[in-house]
Scaffold this motif. Sequence first.
Motif, PDB file in Angstrom:
ATOM      1  N   SER A 141       0.837  -1.198   0.000  1.00  0.00           N
ATOM      2  CA  SER A 141       0.000   0.000   0.000  1.00  0.00           C
ATOM      3  C   SER A 141       0.871   1.248   0.000  1.00  0.00           C
ATOM      4  N   THR A 142       0.532   2.231  -0.840  1.00  0.00           N
ATOM      5  CA  THR A 142       1.427   3.369  -1.038  1.00  0.00           C
ATOM      6  C   THR A 142       1.040   4.612  -0.254  1.00  0.00           C
ATOM      7  N   GLY A 143      -0.098   4.598   0.423  1.00  0.00           N
ATOM      8  CA  GLY A 143      -0.529   5.751   1.196  1.00  0.00           C
ATOM      9  C   GLY A 143      -0.748   5.386   2.649  1.00  0.00           C
ATOM     10  N   ALA A 144      -0.667   6.391   3.515  1.00  0.00           N
ATOM     11  CA  ALA A 144      -0.865   6.158   4.949  1.00  0.00           C
ATOM     12  C   ALA A 144      -1.740   7.259   5.526  1.00  0.00           C
ATOM     13  N   ILE A 145      -2.560   6.885   6.489  1.00  0.00           N
ATOM     14  CA  ILE A 145      -3.397   7.829   7.231  1.00  0.00           C
ATOM     15  C   ILE A 145      -2.980   7.718   8.694  1.00  0.00           C
ATOM     16  N   VAL A 146      -2.787   8.862   9.348  1.00  0.00           N
ATOM     17  CA  VAL A 146      -2.372   8.843  10.750  1.00  0.00           C
ATOM     18  C   VAL A 146      -3.368   9.639  11.589  1.00  0.00           C
ATOM     19  N   ASP A 147      -3.598   9.158  12.806  1.00  0.00           N
ATOM     20  CA  ASP A 147      -4.440   9.887  13.755  1.00  0.00           C
ATOM     21  C   ASP A 147      -4.194   9.307  15.147  1.00  0.00           C
ATOM     22  N   ALA A 148      -4.794   9.951  16.137  1.00  0.00           N
ATOM     23  CA  ALA A 148      -4.647   9.496  17.523  1.00  0.00           C
ATOM     24  C   ALA A 148      -5.997   9.522  18.201  1.00  0.00           C
ATOM     25  N   THR A 149      -6.143   8.703  19.230  1.00  0.00           N
ATOM     26  CA  THR A 149      -7.377   8.648  20.002  1.00  0.00           C
ATOM     27  C   THR A 149      -7.029   8.557  21.483  1.00  0.00           C
ATOM     28  N   ILE A 150      -7.941   8.998  22.326  1.00  0.00           N
ATOM     29  CA  ILE A 150      -7.716   8.948  23.766  1.00  0.00           C
ATOM     30  C   ILE A 150      -8.083   7.560  24.297  1.00  0.00           C
ATOM     31  N   ILE A 151      -7.194   6.998  25.106  1.00  0.00           N
ATOM     32  CA  ILE A 151      -7.447   5.750  25.826  1.00  0.00           C
ATOM     33  C   ILE A 151      -7.394   6.076  27.315  1.00  0.00           C
ATOM     34  N   GLU A 152      -8.512   5.967  27.984  1.00  0.00           N
ATOM     35  CA  GLU A 152      -8.533   6.326  29.401  1.00  0.00           C
ATOM     36  C   GLU A 152      -7.762   5.303  30.226  1.00  0.00           C
ATOM     37  N   LEU A 186      -1.987  11.308   4.899  1.00  0.00           N
ATOM     38  CA  LEU A 186      -3.209  12.047   5.212  1.00  0.00           C
ATOM     39  C   LEU A 186      -3.313  12.215   6.720  1.00  0.00           C
ATOM     40  N   ALA A 187      -3.616  13.427   7.160  1.00  0.00           N
ATOM     41  CA  ALA A 187      -3.753  13.698   8.591  1.00  0.00           C
ATOM     42  C   ALA A 187      -4.637  14.919   8.777  1.00  0.00           C
ATOM     43  N   ASP A 188      -5.238  15.047   9.962  1.00  0.00           N
ATOM     44  CA  ASP A 188      -6.085  16.208  10.220  1.00  0.00           C
ATOM     45  C   ASP A 188      -5.241  17.420  10.587  1.00  0.00           C
ATOM     46  N   LYS A 189      -5.910  18.551  10.792  1.00  0.00           N
ATOM     47  CA  LYS A 189      -5.190  19.807  11.012  1.00  0.00           C
ATOM     48  C   LYS A 189      -4.440  19.845  12.335  1.00  0.00           C
ATOM     49  N   GLY A 190      -4.687  18.881  13.211  1.00  0.00           N
ATOM     50  CA  GLY A 190      -3.927  18.818  14.447  1.00  0.00           C
ATOM     51  C   GLY A 190      -2.452  18.533  14.224  1.00  0.00           C
ATOM     52  N   TYR A 191      -2.103  18.053  13.041  1.00  0.00           N
ATOM     53  CA  TYR A 191      -0.702  17.758  12.709  1.00  0.00           C
ATOM     54  C   TYR A 191      -0.086  18.841  11.830  1.00  0.00           C
ATOM     55  N   TYR A 239       9.379  18.019   7.257  1.00  0.00           N
ATOM     56  CA  TYR A 239       9.766  16.609   7.394  1.00  0.00           C
ATOM     57  C   TYR A 239       9.254  15.790   6.211  1.00  0.00           C
ATOM     58  N   LEU A 240       7.986  15.988   5.832  1.00  0.00           N
ATOM     59  CA  LEU A 240       7.419  15.226   4.722  1.00  0.00           C
ATOM     60  C   LEU A 240       8.136  15.545   3.415  1.00  0.00           C
ATOM     61  N   ARG A 241       8.463  16.816   3.196  1.00  0.00           N
ATOM     62  CA  ARG A 241       9.207  17.180   1.978  1.00  0.00           C
ATOM     63  C   ARG A 241      10.559  16.478   1.933  1.00  0.00           C
ATOM     64  N   GLU A 242      11.257  16.488   3.054  1.00  0.00           N
ATOM     65  CA  GLU A 242      12.579  15.867   3.101  1.00  0.00           C
ATOM     66  C   GLU A 242      12.494  14.363   2.906  1.00  0.00           C
ATOM     67  N   ARG A 243      11.383  13.782   3.326  1.00  0.00           N
ATOM     68  CA  ARG A 243      11.193  12.337   3.195  1.00  0.00           C
ATOM     69  C   ARG A 243      10.637  11.942   1.825  1.00  0.00           C
ATOM     70  N   GLY A 244      10.262  12.935   1.015  1.00  0.00           N
ATOM     71  CA  GLY A 244       9.676  12.645  -0.282  1.00  0.00           C
ATOM     72  C   GLY A 244       8.255  12.118  -0.193  1.00  0.00           C
ATOM     73  N   ILE A 245       7.529  12.477   0.873  1.00  0.00           N
ATOM     74  CA  ILE A 245       6.154  12.031   1.100  1.00  0.00           C
ATOM     75  C   ILE A 245       5.211  13.176   0.755  1.00  0.00           C
ATOM     76  N   THR A 246       4.250  12.927  -0.112  1.00  0.00           N
ATOM     77  CA  THR A 246       3.290  13.966  -0.485  1.00  0.00           C
ATOM     78  C   THR A 246       2.475  14.387   0.731  1.00  0.00           C
ATOM     79  N   ASP A 247       2.369  15.692   0.926  1.00  0.00           N
ATOM     80  CA  ASP A 247       1.748  16.269   2.117  1.00  0.00           C
ATOM     81  C   ASP A 247       0.240  16.416   1.903  1.00  0.00           C
ATOM     82  N   PHE A 248      -0.531  15.572   2.619  1.00  0.00           N
ATOM     83  CA  PHE A 248      -1.990  15.706   2.639  1.00  0.00           C
ATOM     84  C   PHE A 248      -2.460  15.974   4.057  1.00  0.00           C
ATOM     85  N   ILE A 249      -1.732  16.824   4.794  1.00  0.00           N
ATOM     86  CA  ILE A 249      -2.182  17.278   6.104  1.00  0.00           C
ATOM     87  C   ILE A 249      -3.160  18.426   5.874  1.00  0.00           C
ATOM     88  N   GLN A 250      -4.297  18.384   6.569  1.00  0.00           N
ATOM     89  CA  GLN A 250      -5.273  19.456   6.415  1.00  0.00           C
ATOM     90  C   GLN A 250      -4.678  20.793   6.853  1.00  0.00           C
TER      91      GLN A 250
END
Length: 343
Positions: free
Chosen positions: A138-149, A236-241, A249-260
Amino acid sequence: MTSESFCLLGARPLIEDTPTYKLHQLIDWQAIGAQLKGLYRRELTRGGGPEPYAPLAMFKLMLLGQWHGLSDAELERALKVRIDFMVFCGFDPSAGEMPDASTICRFRNRLVQAKLDQRLLGCINRQLEAIGVKVQGSTGAIVDATIIESAARPRVTIDVSEEEPHMTTSADADARWVKKGKQSYHGYRGYATTDTEDGYVQHVEVHPANEAEVNKLPAVIEAHIAATGATPDGLLADKGYASAANRQYLRERGITDFIQHKATRGHPLDPVFKALNRLIGGLRFKVEQSFGTMKRRFHLDRARYFGRAKVQAQMCWAAIGFNLLKAHRKLMRLQAHGGSAPA
């Protein structure tokens, strides 16, 4: 404890239509067992004493506890009465004693100490790719975080046994407070990366809840690359990133930036960026879906153990359960539409 025993062979036809057994059939469990070698000192020293329970059987039992939301004591009882549990794990009731709650707990601690959680998640993902239910490479990645109490109820205690009094707010020393909106939480942030094609979880990690998401992105992506063996083409990431450092960092890594993108005071968003945000938001549902299922189906809304390492392992077992469930449902859809299972 062998799954080839007469007792278990006779029980197998009774549970072949159960979800537990169908999940069992998805995976080459012997390949998983190879990853578990060396967990017991007795394997290395060949010393005396009682023979330990098979690591693969214990791992499968621990997964069942996670999938069904059972405590170790409840899991001990369920193993004694549920035929599908016995067959899935390979525990033969005619062979004598079965593992008790303390044995299950000690085995889990061995897995955590050996840091096998990510390796086992990667091994299962590669198997799902091999049978065709997960897109390979798979060539794309989505990142996010969630709260675990946290599993611990926050409370203030003061230790006066030393010269300097020491104050703690919880029995879970790694958990921290964070405020989201109007609600405060005590616990952790669990990070996940999923692929953009199918939404399978590729990598997970856990940090104290008060540590900002925006600062974690490079480390999470580097860990994702190490886990998958490939650098994603796009992220892909939300505006929190959204930060200059993360975009650099993404430019230096050659990763297309889809951060909101996010507006700043006195500088509203350009309509082009608003449209891009909507597009990214429509694709990010896969990682949010994974969090929802891991919390509802695999009980990740609240930690079951104390300490970051154990909570991370819990999240990893939930991710394994999520990926296996997704693979099973994909196979069922194929069969329902007259298709054959992938080779």
